[in-house]
Design a protein around this motif. Sequence first.
Motif, mmCIF file in Angstrom:
data_model
loop_
_atom_site.group_PDB
_atom_site.id
_atom_site.type_symbol
_atom_site.label_atom_id
_atom_site.label_comp_id
_atom_site.label_asym_id
_atom_site.label_seq_id
_atom_site.Cartn_x
_atom_site.Cartn_y
_atom_site.Cartn_z
ATOM 1 N N GLY A 252 0.834 -1.202 0.000
ATOM 2 C CA GLY A 252 0.000 0.000 0.000
ATOM 3 C C GLY A 252 0.865 1.247 0.000
ATOM 4 N N ARG A 253 0.427 2.272 -0.733
ATOM 5 C CA ARG A 253 1.221 3.492 -0.868
ATOM 6 C C ARG A 253 0.815 4.588 0.122
ATOM 7 N NH1 ARG A 253 -0.075 2.266 -6.301
ATOM 8 N NH2 ARG A 253 -1.649 3.910 -6.211
ATOM 9 N N GLY A 254 0.182 4.206 1.216
ATOM 10 C CA GLY A 254 -0.288 5.189 2.179
ATOM 11 C C GLY A 254 0.811 6.006 2.834
ATOM 12 N N LEU A 255 2.030 5.470 2.857
ATOM 13 C CA LEU A 255 3.151 6.187 3.473
ATOM 14 C C LEU A 255 4.051 6.849 2.438
ATOM 15 C CD1 LEU A 255 2.177 4.231 5.763
ATOM 16 C CD2 LEU A 255 4.546 4.128 6.518
ATOM 17 N N PHE A 256 3.725 6.681 1.154
ATOM 18 C CA PHE A 256 4.635 7.139 0.106
ATOM 19 C C PHE A 256 4.883 8.651 0.157
ATOM 20 C CE2 PHE A 256 5.495 8.818 -4.141
ATOM 21 C CZ PHE A 256 6.621 8.074 -4.488
ATOM 22 N N SER A 257 3.829 9.450 0.264
ATOM 23 C CA SER A 257 4.011 10.901 0.250
ATOM 24 C C SER A 257 4.814 11.371 1.456
ATOM 25 C CB SER A 257 2.656 11.609 0.208
ATOM 26 O OG SER A 257 1.876 11.287 1.352
ATOM 27 N N HIS A 258 4.588 10.734 2.608
ATOM 28 C CA HIS A 258 5.370 11.073 3.807
ATOM 29 C C HIS A 258 6.843 10.743 3.582
ATOM 30 C CE1 HIS A 258 1.693 11.483 6.309
ATOM 31 N NE2 HIS A 258 1.237 10.502 5.553
ATOM 32 N N ALA A 259 7.101 9.584 2.997
ATOM 33 C CA ALA A 259 8.474 9.169 2.737
ATOM 34 C C ALA A 259 9.145 10.070 1.706
ATOM 35 C CB ALA A 259 8.491 7.720 2.256
ATOM 36 N N LYS A 260 8.412 10.441 0.677
ATOM 37 C CA LYS A 260 8.979 11.281 -0.384
ATOM 38 C C LYS A 260 9.421 12.630 0.167
ATOM 39 C CE LYS A 260 9.904 11.880 -4.763
ATOM 40 N NZ LYS A 260 10.970 11.085 -5.402
ATOM 41 N N ARG A 261 8.600 13.227 1.010
ATOM 42 C CA ARG A 261 8.969 14.519 1.606
ATOM 43 C C ARG A 261 10.189 14.378 2.503
ATOM 44 N NH1 ARG A 261 3.281 15.093 2.129
ATOM 45 N NH2 ARG A 261 3.402 14.358 4.295
#
Length: 419
Positions: free
Chosen positions: A184-193
Amino acid sequence: MLHDSVAKHDATLLMETSRRTEFCLHSWGANSYGQLGQGLVEDLTEPRDTTALTDRAVRALSGGGGHTVAVTENGEVFVCGQNHRGQLGLGHNADVSTLQLCPSLNQRVTKVVCGWDFTLLLNDCGRVLACGSNAYGQLGVGENVTHSAHVLVIESLEEPVVSVAAGLRHSLAVTDSGRVYQWGRGLFSHAKRALGPRAVPPHLRSTVPSLVPGLDQKISRQVTAGSAHCVCLTGDGDLFLWGSNKRGQLTAPEPFLSSPTLVKRSLLGNEKVLNVCSGWTHVVAQTESGRVFTWGRGDYGQLGRQAPTGQDSKWPSTDPSAEGPNQEARLPAEVKVLRGATQIACGSEHSLAIVGGCLLSWGWNEHGMCGDGSQSDVCPPQLVSGLRPLLIGCGAGHSMATCAATADSRQNPATTPPH
């Protein structure tokens, strides 16, 4: 989710009780979609008997943003509430306000966890089943499916699974050999930042189960999840956390941890952890002596203790320097009234616990999910009167408990509909 020894004790208690009595399934709190199973869509600020499943012992309860799933001791699955993404697994997308049997499941289910708008089920063969939204790949079946009202098998998890967890938009599983998978990509935006130009690791962006690195030398036994963080408990009592740390839920100074990071035992009374559960931004852990520690966001009372001075407020700050949690809020602290709890369950910002056979609640109470008849936040943990629960569960904003039905409980005004 309970540690194995506690789970076995509770399962035995349920089986012995089921041979000689009926059951009451109570629910309360947010009910916009009928997730309380009461046949109505109005919030309830006190527990009320659903009149459902009186002839069945319930072994697992879980709720999502607006839906509820109950698993009986016979492995049957009953569902109600919001169903716009097919999260009830009924083959359609209509909401349901009373508990209905999920007829397509011709296998025994043992555990259930609910994300915001999806559901993960574990059967007695260790296979993981999923339904609901797959907008972020949280069902673990790849990107071709946007959502599913039918229960799907996560085929790529070939080894039997012993523990599953559902966050807001991501999922976790532990296999029988102790390996941890995430999807699941639920943490992707947090990780990208947080990672900037560096690549986001596969386990934080995969739509199928991806092995979580950094736990190779450990045998994991349990996982749980928050809205954007992950928790893993090993067989030797170590706790590992990763993901977003905006509210101090990882006990670390960094705003984001991309790989599992050990929580020092010195922060938890130098004891092993036997059980852990998580809300959206807070964590509750129980040690081998029965002590209960909480940490993370606390401004709704969800830590069960007074939030430290300077803890982040209910409203986001416009000052970037004030956004992060202060040092004191990051540190686990014991909630002594919860010592010896046999079960603990977390909603998004509220929690339930069984202590000495009694039900305690605390935290966010805007929809009455703490069960005290009010809509005021609750801190410290308080008794929910009229209930002697056998099993508890939480949704994001609602609560459930099964009790042994007695003449007294059937006549108790706190557990029956008002005239």
